[in-house]
Motif scaffolding. Structure first.
Motif, PDB file in Angstrom:
ATOM      1  N   THR A  57       0.796  -1.233   0.000  1.00  0.00           N
ATOM      2  CA  THR A  57       0.000   0.000   0.000  1.00  0.00           C
ATOM      3  C   THR A  57       0.824   1.277   0.000  1.00  0.00           C
ATOM      4  OG1 THR A  57      -0.194   0.036   2.417  1.00  0.00           O
ATOM      5  CG2 THR A  57      -1.910  -1.145   1.174  1.00  0.00           C
ATOM      6  N   GLU A  58       2.085   1.203   0.412  1.00  0.00           N
ATOM      7  CA  GLU A  58       2.916   2.406   0.446  1.00  0.00           C
ATOM      8  C   GLU A  58       4.019   2.377  -0.612  1.00  0.00           C
ATOM      9  OE1 GLU A  58       4.310   3.034   4.460  1.00  0.00           O
ATOM     10  OE2 GLU A  58       2.284   2.760   5.268  1.00  0.00           O
ATOM     11  N   GLN A  59       4.866   1.362  -0.583  1.00  0.00           N
ATOM     12  CA  GLN A  59       6.018   1.341  -1.485  1.00  0.00           C
ATOM     13  C   GLN A  59       5.633   1.022  -2.929  1.00  0.00           C
ATOM     14  OE1 GLN A  59       8.184  -1.202   1.531  1.00  0.00           O
ATOM     15  NE2 GLN A  59       9.880  -0.100   0.575  1.00  0.00           N
ATOM     16  N   MET A  60       4.897  -0.066  -3.138  1.00  0.00           N
ATOM     17  CA  MET A  60       4.534  -0.451  -4.505  1.00  0.00           C
ATOM     18  C   MET A  60       3.558   0.537  -5.123  1.00  0.00           C
ATOM     19  SD  MET A  60       4.395  -4.636  -4.219  1.00  0.00           S
ATOM     20  CE  MET A  60       2.826  -4.631  -4.976  1.00  0.00           C
ATOM     21  N   ALA A  61       2.733   1.172  -4.308  1.00  0.00           N
ATOM     22  CA  ALA A  61       1.752   2.139  -4.817  1.00  0.00           C
ATOM     23  C   ALA A  61       2.430   3.349  -5.454  1.00  0.00           C
ATOM     24  CB  ALA A  61       0.825   2.576  -3.692  1.00  0.00           C
ATOM     25  N   LYS A  62       3.671   3.606  -5.087  1.00  0.00           N
ATOM     26  CA  LYS A  62       4.412   4.742  -5.637  1.00  0.00           C
ATOM     27  C   LYS A  62       5.064   4.441  -6.980  1.00  0.00           C
ATOM     28  CE  LYS A  62       5.551   6.510  -1.062  1.00  0.00           C
ATOM     29  NZ  LYS A  62       6.645   6.722  -0.097  1.00  0.00           N
ATOM     30  N   ILE A  63       5.060   3.185  -7.385  1.00  0.00           N
ATOM     31  CA  ILE A  63       5.732   2.801  -8.634  1.00  0.00           C
ATOM     32  C   ILE A  63       4.772   2.993  -9.799  1.00  0.00           C
ATOM     33  CG2 ILE A  63       6.833   0.927  -9.915  1.00  0.00           C
ATOM     34  CD1 ILE A  63       7.765  -0.199  -7.222  1.00  0.00           C
ATOM     35  N   ASP A  64       5.127   3.910 -10.667  1.00  0.00           N
ATOM     36  CA  ASP A  64       4.309   4.231 -11.834  1.00  0.00           C
ATOM     37  C   ASP A  64       4.362   3.095 -12.854  1.00  0.00           C
ATOM     38  OD1 ASP A  64       2.708   5.971 -13.480  1.00  0.00           O
ATOM     39  OD2 ASP A  64       4.512   6.335 -14.684  1.00  0.00           O
ATOM     40  N   GLY A  65       3.214   2.698 -13.361  1.00  0.00           N
ATOM     41  CA  GLY A  65       3.151   1.675 -14.407  1.00  0.00           C
ATOM     42  C   GLY A  65       2.511   0.379 -13.964  1.00  0.00           C
ATOM     43  N   ILE A  66       2.356   0.184 -12.658  1.00  0.00           N
ATOM     44  CA  ILE A  66       1.675  -1.021 -12.175  1.00  0.00           C
ATOM     45  C   ILE A  66       0.173  -0.821 -12.369  1.00  0.00           C
ATOM     46  CG2 ILE A  66       1.150  -2.490 -10.189  1.00  0.00           C
ATOM     47  CD1 ILE A  66       3.930  -1.767  -9.078  1.00  0.00           C
ATOM     48  N   VAL A  67      -0.448  -1.721 -13.128  1.00  0.00           N
ATOM     49  CA  VAL A  67      -1.869  -1.618 -13.427  1.00  0.00           C
ATOM     50  C   VAL A  67      -2.698  -2.410 -12.430  1.00  0.00           C
ATOM     51  CG1 VAL A  67      -3.630  -2.123 -15.164  1.00  0.00           C
ATOM     52  CG2 VAL A  67      -1.389  -1.258 -15.872  1.00  0.00           C
ATOM     53  N   LYS A  68      -2.239  -3.626 -12.107  1.00  0.00           N
ATOM     54  CA  LYS A  68      -3.006  -4.527 -11.244  1.00  0.00           C
ATOM     55  C   LYS A  68      -2.044  -5.503 -10.589  1.00  0.00           C
ATOM     56  CE  LYS A  68      -6.648  -7.988 -11.423  1.00  0.00           C
ATOM     57  NZ  LYS A  68      -6.457  -9.360 -11.772  1.00  0.00           N
ATOM     58  N   THR A  69      -2.381  -5.912  -9.360  1.00  0.00           N
ATOM     59  CA  THR A  69      -1.599  -6.952  -8.697  1.00  0.00           C
ATOM     60  C   THR A  69      -2.537  -8.000  -8.110  1.00  0.00           C
ATOM     61  OG1 THR A  69      -1.577  -5.835  -6.544  1.00  0.00           O
ATOM     62  CG2 THR A  69       0.236  -5.344  -8.043  1.00  0.00           C
ATOM     63  N   ASP A  70      -2.036  -9.209  -7.995  1.00  0.00           N
ATOM     64  CA  ASP A  70      -2.688 -10.294  -7.258  1.00  0.00           C
ATOM     65  C   ASP A  70      -1.633 -10.820  -6.293  1.00  0.00           C
ATOM     66  OD1 ASP A  70      -5.252 -10.376  -8.468  1.00  0.00           O
ATOM     67  OD2 ASP A  70      -4.422 -11.472 -10.170  1.00  0.00           O
ATOM     68  N   THR A  71      -1.973 -10.840  -5.013  1.00  0.00           N
ATOM     69  CA  THR A  71      -1.027 -11.274  -3.994  1.00  0.00           C
ATOM     70  C   THR A  71      -1.498 -12.573  -3.372  1.00  0.00           C
ATOM     71  OG1 THR A  71      -0.463  -8.975  -3.507  1.00  0.00           O
ATOM     72  CG2 THR A  71       0.136 -10.616  -1.844  1.00  0.00           C
ATOM     73  N   MET A  72      -0.629 -13.547  -3.350  1.00  0.00           N
ATOM     74  CA  MET A  72      -0.941 -14.845  -2.760  1.00  0.00           C
ATOM     75  C   MET A  72       0.028 -15.117  -1.623  1.00  0.00           C
ATOM     76  SD  MET A  72      -1.755 -17.072  -6.093  1.00  0.00           S
ATOM     77  CE  MET A  72      -2.866 -16.420  -7.321  1.00  0.00           C
ATOM     78  N   LEU A  73      -0.491 -15.592  -0.503  1.00  0.00           N
ATOM     79  CA  LEU A  73       0.346 -15.925   0.644  1.00  0.00           C
ATOM     80  C   LEU A  73       0.717 -17.396   0.599  1.00  0.00           C
ATOM     81  CD1 LEU A  73      -1.546 -14.035   3.468  1.00  0.00           C
ATOM     82  CD2 LEU A  73       0.454 -13.287   2.183  1.00  0.00           C
ATOM     83  N   ALA A  74       1.964 -17.684   0.863  1.00  0.00           N
ATOM     84  CA  ALA A  74       2.430 -19.065   0.923  1.00  0.00           C
ATOM     85  C   ALA A  74       2.221 -19.579   2.343  1.00  0.00           C
ATOM     86  CB  ALA A  74       3.905 -19.135   0.543  1.00  0.00           C
ATOM     87  N   PHE A  75       1.595 -20.735   2.473  1.00  0.00           N
ATOM     88  CA  PHE A  75       1.359 -21.333   3.780  1.00  0.00           C
ATOM     89  C   PHE A  75       2.503 -22.237   4.220  1.00  0.00           C
ATOM     90  CE2 PHE A  75      -3.216 -20.875   2.430  1.00  0.00           C
ATOM     91  CZ  PHE A  75      -3.456 -19.773   3.226  1.00  0.00           C
ATOM     92  N   LYS A  76       3.020 -23.016   3.274  1.00  0.00           N
ATOM     93  CA  LYS A  76       4.031 -24.002   3.616  1.00  0.00           C
ATOM     94  C   LYS A  76       4.932 -24.244   2.413  1.00  0.00           C
ATOM     95  CE  LYS A  76       4.503 -28.655   5.483  1.00  0.00           C
ATOM     96  NZ  LYS A  76       3.811 -29.840   5.979  1.00  0.00           N
ATOM     97  N   ALA A  77       6.227 -24.375   2.654  1.00  0.00           N
ATOM     98  CA  ALA A  77       7.172 -24.694   1.588  1.00  0.00           C
ATOM     99  C   ALA A  77       7.394 -26.199   1.570  1.00  0.00           C
ATOM    100  CB  ALA A  77       8.487 -23.972   1.822  1.00  0.00           C
ATOM    101  N   TYR A  78       7.260 -26.801   0.411  1.00  0.00           N
ATOM    102  CA  TYR A  78       7.463 -28.235   0.269  1.00  0.00           C
ATOM    103  C   TYR A  78       8.799 -28.576  -0.365  1.00  0.00           C
ATOM    104  CZ  TYR A  78       2.640 -28.839   1.602  1.00  0.00           C
ATOM    105  OH  TYR A  78       1.469 -28.825   2.299  1.00  0.00           O
TER     106      TYR A  78
END
Length: 90
Positions: A57-78
């Motif tokens: 919400t703060e750092q990436m929001a300042k980067i010009d050119g980003i149209v859309k993001t999808d963020t996924m959280l990782a629960f466990k590394a296999y």
């Protein structure tokens, strides 16, 4: 440690610039340009959810050119491969 994968749609003429700016953020572990539905994918590692919130919400929001993001959280590394040694060309 909280790991997330963020998918980016970026303005076509700004893909390289956005990728470089993302890679400069300390929370970004890797940034990849990719084919398919997204332009960039980033692996993010932060200590806690508030750090991820500030990143998005703060750092990436300042980067010009980003149209859309999808963020996924990782629960466990296999898989815990040592990526550096896997892709080393000694």
């Amino acid at each position: 440690m909280l790991t997330s994968i963020i998918f980016f749609n970026v303005e076509r003429d700004k893909i390289n610039t956005v990728a470089e700016q993302l890679a400069d953020l300390k929370e970004m572990s890797e940034v990849f340009s990719v084919s398919g539905a997204y332009d960039l994918i980033a692996i993010v590692r932060v200590k806690q959810a508030d750090d991820l919130s500030r990143l998005v919400t703060e750092q990436m929001a300042k980067i010009d050119g980003i149209v859309k993001t999808d963020t996924m959280l990782a629960f466990k590394a296999y898989s815990r491969h040592d990526l550096e040694s896997m892709f080393s060309f000694d």
